[in-house]
Motif scaffolding. Structure first.
Motif, PDB file in Angstrom:
ATOM      1  N   HIS A   1      -7.798  -0.403  -1.916  1.00  0.00           N
ATOM      2  CA  HIS A   1      -8.079   0.849  -2.696  1.00  0.00           C
ATOM      3  C   HIS A   1      -8.732   0.502  -3.968  1.00  0.00           C
ATOM      4  O   HIS A   1      -8.281  -0.639  -4.733  1.00  0.00           O
ATOM      5  CB  HIS A   1      -6.577   1.331  -2.993  1.00  0.00           C
ATOM      6  CG  HIS A   1      -6.661   2.627  -4.063  1.00  0.00           C
ATOM      7  ND1 HIS A   1      -7.052   3.588  -3.805  1.00  0.00           N
ATOM      8  CD2 HIS A   1      -6.085   2.221  -5.254  1.00  0.00           C
ATOM      9  CE1 HIS A   1      -6.762   4.445  -5.068  1.00  0.00           C
ATOM     10  NE2 HIS A   1      -6.391   3.662  -5.891  1.00  0.00           N
ATOM     11  N   PHE A   2      -9.564   1.210  -4.514  1.00  0.00           N
ATOM     12  CA  PHE A   2     -10.375   1.081  -5.659  1.00  0.00           C
ATOM     13  C   PHE A   2     -10.170   1.818  -6.742  1.00  0.00           C
ATOM     14  O   PHE A   2      -9.781   2.939  -6.513  1.00  0.00           O
ATOM     15  CB  PHE A   2     -11.971   1.328  -5.585  1.00  0.00           C
ATOM     16  CG  PHE A   2     -12.652  -0.235  -4.838  1.00  0.00           C
ATOM     17  CD1 PHE A   2     -12.916  -1.155  -5.612  1.00  0.00           C
ATOM     18  CD2 PHE A   2     -13.019  -0.030  -3.338  1.00  0.00           C
ATOM     19  CE1 PHE A   2     -13.512  -2.224  -4.995  1.00  0.00           C
ATOM     20  CE2 PHE A   2     -13.630  -1.298  -2.832  1.00  0.00           C
ATOM     21  CZ  PHE A   2     -13.909  -2.266  -3.702  1.00  0.00           C
ATOM     22  N   SER A   3     -10.014   1.476  -7.989  1.00  0.00           N
ATOM     23  CA  SER A   3      -9.838   2.402  -9.108  1.00  0.00           C
ATOM     24  C   SER A   3     -10.635   1.803 -10.282  1.00  0.00           C
ATOM     25  O   SER A   3     -10.774   0.771 -10.149  1.00  0.00           O
ATOM     26  CB  SER A   3      -8.418   2.486  -9.594  1.00  0.00           C
ATOM     27  OG  SER A   3      -7.881   1.305  -9.854  1.00  0.00           O
TER      28      SER A   3
ATOM     29  N   LEU B   1      -5.447  -4.844  -2.478  1.00  0.00           N
ATOM     30  CA  LEU B   1      -5.646  -5.107  -0.909  1.00  0.00           C
ATOM     31  C   LEU B   1      -4.561  -5.996  -0.671  1.00  0.00           C
ATOM     32  O   LEU B   1      -3.706  -6.424  -1.251  1.00  0.00           O
ATOM     33  CB  LEU B   1      -7.156  -5.699  -0.784  1.00  0.00           C
ATOM     34  CG  LEU B   1      -7.061  -7.125  -1.319  1.00  0.00           C
ATOM     35  CD1 LEU B   1      -8.496  -7.830  -0.546  1.00  0.00           C
ATOM     36  CD2 LEU B   1      -7.664  -6.979  -2.807  1.00  0.00           C
ATOM     37  N   GLN B   2      -4.538  -6.436   0.927  1.00  0.00           N
ATOM     38  CA  GLN B   2      -3.469  -7.169   1.420  1.00  0.00           C
ATOM     39  C   GLN B   2      -3.974  -8.774   1.387  1.00  0.00           C
ATOM     40  O   GLN B   2      -5.078  -9.229   1.029  1.00  0.00           O
ATOM     41  CB  GLN B   2      -3.401  -6.894   2.939  1.00  0.00           C
ATOM     42  CG  GLN B   2      -2.812  -5.434   3.247  1.00  0.00           C
ATOM     43  CD  GLN B   2      -1.786  -5.182   2.567  1.00  0.00           C
ATOM     44  OE1 GLN B   2      -0.760  -5.954   2.698  1.00  0.00           O
ATOM     45  NE2 GLN B   2      -1.593  -4.032   1.724  1.00  0.00           N
TER      46      GLN B   2
ATOM     47  N   ALA C   1       1.777  -9.384  -6.175  1.00  0.00           N
ATOM     48  CA  ALA C   1       3.173  -8.830  -5.964  1.00  0.00           C
ATOM     49  C   ALA C   1       3.269  -8.224  -4.570  1.00  0.00           C
ATOM     50  O   ALA C   1       3.116  -9.059  -3.790  1.00  0.00           O
ATOM     51  CB  ALA C   1       3.122  -7.383  -6.771  1.00  0.00           C
ATOM     52  N   ASP C   2       3.501  -7.104  -4.296  1.00  0.00           N
ATOM     53  CA  ASP C   2       3.544  -6.687  -2.873  1.00  0.00           C
ATOM     54  C   ASP C   2       2.124  -6.662  -2.204  1.00  0.00           C
ATOM     55  O   ASP C   2       2.051  -6.774  -1.244  1.00  0.00           O
ATOM     56  CB  ASP C   2       4.153  -5.131  -2.756  1.00  0.00           C
ATOM     57  CG  ASP C   2       5.517  -5.112  -3.129  1.00  0.00           C
ATOM     58  OD1 ASP C   2       6.126  -6.141  -3.163  1.00  0.00           O
ATOM     59  OD2 ASP C   2       5.979  -4.110  -3.674  1.00  0.00           O
ATOM     60  N   ALA C   3       1.345  -6.611  -3.027  1.00  0.00           N
ATOM     61  CA  ALA C   3      -0.232  -6.618  -2.629  1.00  0.00           C
ATOM     62  C   ALA C   3      -0.913  -7.477  -3.705  1.00  0.00           C
ATOM     63  O   ALA C   3      -0.534  -7.775  -4.677  1.00  0.00           O
ATOM     64  CB  ALA C   3      -0.909  -5.391  -2.329  1.00  0.00           C
ATOM     65  N   VAL C   4      -2.376  -7.827  -3.428  1.00  0.00           N
ATOM     66  CA  VAL C   4      -3.127  -8.469  -4.282  1.00  0.00           C
ATOM     67  C   VAL C   4      -3.994  -7.538  -5.093  1.00  0.00           C
ATOM     68  O   VAL C   4      -4.435  -6.378  -4.677  1.00  0.00           O
ATOM     69  CB  VAL C   4      -4.294  -9.310  -3.533  1.00  0.00           C
ATOM     70  CG1 VAL C   4      -5.036 -10.069  -4.594  1.00  0.00           C
ATOM     71  CG2 VAL C   4      -3.776 -10.217  -2.644  1.00  0.00           C
ATOM     72  N   THR C   5      -4.079  -7.594  -6.561  1.00  0.00           N
ATOM     73  CA  THR C   5      -5.035  -6.837  -7.329  1.00  0.00           C
ATOM     74  C   THR C   5      -5.993  -7.562  -7.807  1.00  0.00           C
ATOM     75  O   THR C   5      -5.491  -8.572  -8.762  1.00  0.00           O
ATOM     76  CB  THR C   5      -3.896  -6.015  -8.471  1.00  0.00           C
ATOM     77  OG1 THR C   5      -3.047  -5.189  -7.726  1.00  0.00           O
ATOM     78  CG2 THR C   5      -4.953  -5.142  -8.998  1.00  0.00           C
ATOM     79  N   LEU C   6      -7.152  -7.310  -7.831  1.00  0.00           N
ATOM     80  CA  LEU C   6      -8.188  -8.039  -8.287  1.00  0.00           C
ATOM     81  C   LEU C   6      -8.864  -7.147  -9.299  1.00  0.00           C
ATOM     82  O   LEU C   6      -9.283  -5.966  -8.970  1.00  0.00           O
ATOM     83  CB  LEU C   6      -9.228  -8.536  -7.137  1.00  0.00           C
ATOM     84  CG  LEU C   6      -8.634  -9.446  -6.187  1.00  0.00           C
ATOM     85  CD1 LEU C   6      -9.733  -9.813  -5.292  1.00  0.00           C
ATOM     86  CD2 LEU C   6      -8.214 -10.702  -6.740  1.00  0.00           C
TER      87      LEU C   6
END
Length: 201
Positions: A190-192, A135-136, A160-165
């Motif tokens: 985006h979810f994975s 997400l942003q 990085a360019d976005a946040v990954t949680l």
């Protein structure tokens, strides 16, 4: 799967040898090692302190000087058979002067833990799952608030360019949480599925 609500124990005697079986709820190998150290201190006269650990991603076995495969493995098998999770099984043996042989040892160690399980208060463990969410930066605090409200754990965060949680939640709440998060952030995430946790040996 089940977990312990409280420690449990049982004692059996086989040909004058005493076997004290104990079960403890643990969250990590480090916690298990502290409990083991306490048991060794509490039983300085014991000839063996054998253990089996079933913990998320970090299981282990130790025969503590007994013939290989005759102590920890049967203890571990009982934990697997009873579908126990996040548990440390310990058997303290006091020598009785009579050799039991490999078969006798295997039965005694397994039985000591089986008897302790009978005395245990077991609670069902609800299946958990993990999701990776990208997400942003501006939306991170909103999503974290939603996680807090729904008692979802943030395991990891990368920037990085976005946040990954990386999030951990009850399996049954995953679908509703994803929908609530998309609504909250107007679809701007985006979810994975997060990587599958390591299997137990």
């Amino acid at each position: 799967m089940y977990q312990l609500a409280a420690p449990a124990s049982a004692e059996i005697e086989v040909k004058k040898s005493r076997f004290i079986g104990m079960l403890f709820a643990v969250g990590s190998r480090a916690e298990a090692q502290l409990l083991l150290a306490a048991q060794r201190k509490q039983h300085p006269g014991a000839c063996h302190v054998c253990w089996a650990l079933v913990c998320d991603g970090d299981s282990g076995l130790d025969d503590d000087g007994e013939p290989s495969g005759t102590a920890a493995k049967p203890m571990y098998n009982v934990l697997m058979h009873k579908d126990l999770m996040n548990v440390l099984a310990v058997v303290v043996r006091y020598w009785g002067g009579i050799k039991l042989g490999a078969g006798g040892l295997t039965r005694a160690y397994g039985q000591a833990i089986s008897e302790a399980v009978k005395n245990a208060d077991l609670q069902p463990v609800e299946p958990q799952c993990e999701r990776r969410c990208v997400l942003q930066f501006a939306d991170e605090s909103s999503l974290r608030r939603l996680c807090e409200q729904q008692q979802i754990t943030v395991l990891d965060a990368a920037y990085a360019d976005a946040v990954t949680l990386v999030l951990r939640m009850k399996q049954r709440q995953a679908e509703a949480f994803e929908e609530a998060a998309r609504n909250l952030l107007r679809g701007a995430l985006h979810f994975s599925r997060a990587p599958t946790p390591r299997k137990h040996p």
